[in-house]
Design an enzyme around this catalytic site. Structure first.
Site, PDB file in Angstrom:
ATOM      1  N   CYS A 131     -27.014 -76.177 116.512  1.00 51.33           N
ATOM      2  CA  CYS A 131     -27.175 -76.174 118.033  1.00 51.33           C
ATOM      3  C   CYS A 131     -29.081 -75.501 119.018  1.00 51.33           C
ATOM      4  O   CYS A 131     -29.641 -75.897 117.973  1.00 51.33           O
ATOM      5  CB  CYS A 131     -26.260 -75.964 118.702  1.00 51.33           C
ATOM      6  SG  CYS A 131     -26.214 -76.543 120.408  1.00 51.33           S
TER       7      CYS A 131
ATOM      8  N   HIS B  56     -21.692 -78.455 116.383  1.00 50.76           N
ATOM      9  CA  HIS B  56     -20.895 -76.901 116.656  1.00 50.76           C
ATOM     10  C   HIS B  56     -20.234 -76.656 115.755  1.00 50.76           C
ATOM     11  O   HIS B  56     -19.004 -77.404 115.596  1.00 50.76           O
ATOM     12  CB  HIS B  56     -20.488 -76.925 117.842  1.00 50.76           C
ATOM     13  CG  HIS B  56     -20.913 -76.336 119.262  1.00 50.76           C
ATOM     14  ND1 HIS B  56     -21.545 -75.416 119.110  1.00 50.76           N
ATOM     15  CD2 HIS B  56     -22.078 -76.909 119.983  1.00 50.76           C
ATOM     16  CE1 HIS B  56     -22.511 -75.284 120.425  1.00 50.76           C
ATOM     17  NE2 HIS B  56     -23.264 -76.374 120.643  1.00 50.76           N
TER      18      HIS B  56
ATOM     19  N   GLU C 248     -18.329 -74.211 114.080  1.00 47.70           N
ATOM     20  CA  GLU C 248     -17.418 -73.763 115.011  1.00 47.70           C
ATOM     21  C   GLU C 248     -15.601 -74.494 115.762  1.00 47.70           C
ATOM     22  O   GLU C 248     -15.600 -73.699 115.997  1.00 47.70           O
ATOM     23  CB  GLU C 248     -17.666 -72.314 115.667  1.00 47.70           C
ATOM     24  CG  GLU C 248     -18.431 -72.119 117.591  1.00 47.70           C
ATOM     25  CD  GLU C 248     -19.860 -73.203 117.490  1.00 47.70           C
ATOM     26  OE1 GLU C 248     -20.235 -72.848 118.168  1.00 47.70           O
ATOM     27  OE2 GLU C 248     -20.526 -73.404 116.442  1.00 47.70           O
TER      28      GLU C 248
END
Length: 196
Positions: free
Chosen positions: A77, A177, A179
């Site tokens: 990001c 992202h 995650e």
């Protein structure tokens, strides 16, 4: 294997650490030059505003260290955006690893800014995306983007086609992202950790 997440006070660090733990990997949080240099893999995260994040990197001298790293480095990001030449956000000079300038989405009423939510990636061109199918969904939250360029290894679209991921030598960057991108995101993190 030693994995270091660069800890320079720019958000989303714990969620990345937990995502790696779910995959069976431990990571160390560090802003120490020696610790980062000696890592096998380095993750450079970021959530927030470009100019203040760059200031934090400069205060800890990490702006000089990151571009010299020889091991695989993954910017996530804002981390990816700071690895670019510069950003319109706060008129920020970047680390200059990727040869592209980060631009603001045109808030012309056709698209909402920031872009928040799931989007598809395509034109996947890297071992980073091994086991990931074309048009896979990933999760994004951002108001600025890296345009398509020679270093684009995945693209997505939000009013304009742009780089979902970049690569130059040992440096990788993803705008999304991983995650927060469910199974696909975990696979991408696993692929990064297993890069030779």
């Amino acid at each position: 294997m030693k994995t270091v997440i660069i800890n320079y006070g720019a958000g989303n660090i714990q969620s990345i650490k937990f995502a790696l733990q779910r995959l069976g990997y431990e990571a160390v949080l560090s802003n120490e030059v020696d610790g980062i240099r000696s890592a096998d893999k380095v993750i450079f995260p970021g959530v927030g505003e470009a100019s203040s994040a760059m200031k934090k990197l400069q205060e800890s001298k990490l702006d000089a260290i990151i571009p010299t790293l020889k091991q695989p480095v993954l910017g996530i990001c804002l981390g990816m955006q700071l690895m670019c030449r510069g950003s319109e956000e706060g008129n920020t000079k970047g680390l200059g690893i990727f040869d592209v300038d980060v631009l603001k989405f045109n808030a012309d009423g056709i698209i909402k800014v920031p872009q928040i939510g799931w989007n598809q990636i395509s034109n996947l061109k890297s071992p980073l995306f091994q086991g990931i199918s074309e048009e896979e969904y990933i999760y994004l939250v951002h108001s600025y983007y890296a345009p398509m360029c020679a270093e684009t290894i995945a693209q997505t679209e939000y009013g304009v086609d742009y780089s979902a991921a970049l690569r130059k030598a040992n440096f990788y960057g993803v705008q999304f992202h991983p995650e927060k991108s469910s199974v696909a995101g975990e696979q991408i993190l696993k692929n990064f950790l297993e890069l030779a």
